[in-house]
Design an enzyme around this catalytic site. Structure first.
Site, PDB file in Angstrom:
ATOM      1  N   THR A 128       9.683   4.768  -3.402  1.00  0.00           N
ATOM      2  CA  THR A 128       8.441   5.189  -4.046  1.00  0.00           C
ATOM      3  C   THR A 128       8.459   6.709  -4.071  1.00  0.00           C
ATOM      4  OG1 THR A 128       7.230   3.250  -3.278  1.00  0.00           O
ATOM      5  CG2 THR A 128       5.926   5.165  -3.937  1.00  0.00           C
ATOM      6  N   LYS A 149       3.692   2.012  -9.451  1.00  0.00           N
ATOM      7  CA  LYS A 149       3.643   1.909  -7.998  1.00  0.00           C
ATOM      8  C   LYS A 149       2.470   2.713  -7.431  1.00  0.00           C
ATOM      9  CE  LYS A 149       4.819   0.660  -3.873  1.00  0.00           C
ATOM     10  NZ  LYS A 149       6.081   0.957  -3.183  1.00  0.00           N
ATOM     11  N   LYS A 185       2.788   9.706   2.327  1.00  0.00           N
ATOM     12  CA  LYS A 185       3.561  10.357   1.266  1.00  0.00           C
ATOM     13  C   LYS A 185       3.183   9.801  -0.094  1.00  0.00           C
ATOM     14  CE  LYS A 185       7.255   8.468   0.298  1.00  0.00           C
ATOM     15  NZ  LYS A 185       7.753   7.395  -0.604  1.00  0.00           N
TER      16      LYS A 185
END
Length: 291
Positions: free
Chosen positions: A99, A174, A242
């Protein structure tokens, strides 16, 4: 791609290791690289080959998968001195399942194109359970013809595989996924905390609410772990933070304010400061309920 493929897989973490097992089970030749060889020993015992660098792993391979931690790691394993682009052959396909930033996915696509290599961004959702069971949701960006070419390989470990559009579209999708999870996790934790304070049998509570309008993957799969006190990672908090930062940055570029996402990141940052960075996302329950 039904024939036996020469595959490289960079990153053998919680999810990567399970994906590699599916590839080996399908009799593909798999070469792996991870920073600490000891973490790949069980895969080597199953038949995977070892490479000392991403560059060595990628040499003469048909498909090269990457699943690492942060965008900086992605850039290093592709563009560094010992990176994939130093040795990957023309005609090969690189598939980044990390990701990461949509802009980086586009950058890798352009670099790969100049070298005669096809690049796909294919982040996944489903955690350790989905990887083990081969039921991951895979969100794909890149050229559709390349997606169709590698689809049989993706189907070895994914059950919901959707082509989203051009390079970067998989990563944007995502972000939509992570935004949903971030605020949903607050709801799951607050519901369980309320049930505990009210003196309820929270396992019975889950039995009642998980199949109704309040149901969600996080509630059904992570709720029971929270109740048992199991905070081991299916997905690391440090990586989730993150992801949330990427989503917030991308939203700001589009002049979109997402207060729920910002609140979730704030709560997770509190856990990070308390040393929970390498625990699973379900450890958010510790914000509400002491161990």
């Amino acid at each position: 791609m039904e024939q036996k493929n020469r595959i490289a897989f960079i990153g053998t973490g919680v999810m990567g290791a399970s994906i590699i097992k599916h590839l080996l089970k399908a009799n593909h030749e798999v070469t792996v690289y991870t920073r600490t060889k000891a973490k790949a020993e069980n895969l080597l015992e199953l038949g995977a080959k070892w490479a000392k660098t991403p560059r060595e792993a990628a040499e003469d391979k048909d498909i090269i998968f990457t699943m690492v931690g942060f965008p900086s790691d992605v850039e290093e394993v592709y563009c560094g001195e010992n990176g994939i682009f130093q040795s990957a052959k023309a005609g090969s396909v690189v598939v980044d399942m990390t990701t990461s930033e949509p802009s980086l996915a586009k950058k890798l696509y352009e670099i790969a194109k100049e070298k005669g290599i096809s690049s796909i961004d294919a982040p996944v959702s489903g955690g350790d359970v989905g990887a083990q069971n081969g039921t991951l949701s895979i969100m794909v960006g890149g050229d559709k013809v390349v997606f169709e070419k590698i689809l049989p390989i993706l189907q070895l470990f994914g059950s919901n595989i959707v082509y989203q559009g051009e390079a970067g579209a998989g990563q944007h999708t995502k972000m939509c996924n992570q935004i949903l999870i971030s605020t949903n996790m607050i709801g799951v934790c607050e519901s369980i905390s309320y049930g505990l304070k009210a003196g309820l049998d929270v396992e019975k509570v889950l039995q009642s609410v998980s199949t109704g309008a309040a149901g969600s993957w996080s509630l059904s799969n992570l709720g029971p772990r929270m109740i048992k006190g199991d905070i081991e990672p299916g997905f690391y908090i440090k990586h989730f933070i993150k992801d949330m930062k990427i989503a917030i940055d991308e939203a700001e570029k589009m002049n979109l304010d997402l207060p729920g996402l910002k609140l979730s990141k704030q709560l997770y940052n509190t856990l990070l400061e308390k040393g929970y960075g390498e625990k699973g996302t379900q450890a958010l329950i510790r914000y509400y309920v002491a161990d």
